[in-house]
Design a protein around this motif. Structure first.
Motif, PDB file in Angstrom:
ATOM      1  N   UNK A   1       3.216  14.319  -9.885  1.00 25.97           N
ATOM      2  CA  UNK A   1       4.376  15.069  -9.868  1.00 25.97           C
ATOM      3  C   UNK A   1       4.827  15.202 -11.815  1.00 25.97           C
ATOM      4  N   UNK A   2       5.376  13.739 -11.981  1.00 26.39           N
ATOM      5  CA  UNK A   2       6.013  13.664 -13.379  1.00 26.39           C
ATOM      6  C   UNK A   2       4.672  14.133 -14.279  1.00 26.39           C
ATOM      7  N   UNK A   3       3.484  14.362 -13.553  1.00 30.65           N
ATOM      8  CA  UNK A   3       2.410  14.046 -14.891  1.00 30.65           C
ATOM      9  C   UNK A   3       2.293  15.840 -15.187  1.00 30.65           C
TER      10      UNK A   3
ATOM     11  N   UNK B   1       1.750   6.971  -6.822  1.00 25.69           N
ATOM     12  CA  UNK B   1       0.598   7.288  -7.471  1.00 25.69           C
ATOM     13  C   UNK B   1       1.056   9.379  -7.298  1.00 25.69           C
ATOM     14  N   UNK B   2       1.701   9.526  -6.084  1.00 26.01           N
ATOM     15  CA  UNK B   2       2.021  10.898  -5.979  1.00 26.01           C
ATOM     16  C   UNK B   2       3.271  11.226  -7.060  1.00 26.01           C
TER      17      UNK B   2
ATOM     18  N   UNK C   1       0.688  -0.795  -0.053  1.00 27.42           N
ATOM     19  CA  UNK C   1      -0.021   0.240  -0.179  1.00 27.42           C
ATOM     20  C   UNK C   1       1.212   1.047  -0.019  1.00 27.42           C
ATOM     21  N   UNK C   2       2.017   1.210   1.146  1.00 21.64           N
ATOM     22  CA  UNK C   2       2.745   2.548   0.963  1.00 21.64           C
ATOM     23  C   UNK C   2       3.930   2.421  -0.276  1.00 21.64           C
ATOM     24  N   UNK C   3       4.054   1.315  -1.077  1.00 21.99           N
ATOM     25  CA  UNK C   3       4.563   1.156  -1.978  1.00 21.99           C
ATOM     26  C   UNK C   3       4.143   1.678  -3.510  1.00 21.99           C
TER      27      UNK C   3
END
Length: 160
Positions: free
Chosen positions: A44-46, A39-40, A32-34
């Motif tokens: 940021x890349x998007x 997702x975050x 879940x942490x991964x």
């Protein structure tokens, strides 16, 4: 002694279930942490991919005006999907590796009006004012860096 065998097996079974549950819980937490980190980072890349620009000068004919101080004109086009800040406070300019002070930079649109952001597909003008003239016989290098760290470089010559 016959009753001791099933009791010890039951205890071992319970311990095995507890250990398996603990391992499964730890793996679920790590997974879940991964997933959340991915997702975050993806967001940021998007966002970073939406900000894009280009220096669109003719590299063999950068115009200089004035006889001291000297004004060099560079054209920047927003080729991204969103606007970005376009001012001396948010953009750094380097010429031949030297940082140009923000007081020596002027940001305008192509009509000469001051602007503070560059909209998608809009062309902005950076006028760099220098006290000494750049050598017209050798190529020079300008690097423009946005506040998010995105940078572009142009190797250019001065139109004599």
């Amino acid at each position: 002694m016959a009753a001791g065998g099933p009791a010890s097996e039951l205890i071992m079974f319970i311990v095995a279930v507890i250990i398996a549950g603990s391992v499964a819980g730890a793996l679920a937490y790590v997974t879940n942490d991964l997933a959340n980190s991915m997702k975050v980072r993806g967001a940021m890349v998007a966002e970073d991919l939406k900000i894009e620009f280009a220096i669109i000068n003719d590299p063999n004919a950068v115009v200089v005006t004035g006889t001291g101080p000297y004004n060099y004109t560079f054209y920047v086009k927003n080729i991204g999907k969103i606007a970005f800040p376009f001012s001396p406070d948010s953009v750094q300019v380097f010429i031949d590796g030297d940082l140009v002070p923000s007081s020596n930079l002027t940001f305008t649109d192509t009509a000469g009006n001051p602007i503070t952001s560059l909209q998608p597909f809009q062309v902005g003008v950076i006028t760099v004012t220098l006290g000494t003239a750049l050598d017209t016989t050798v190529p020079h290098r300008i690097q423009i860096v946005l506040e998010n760290g995105k940078r572009r470089v142009l190797v250019f010559r001065i139109k004599s």
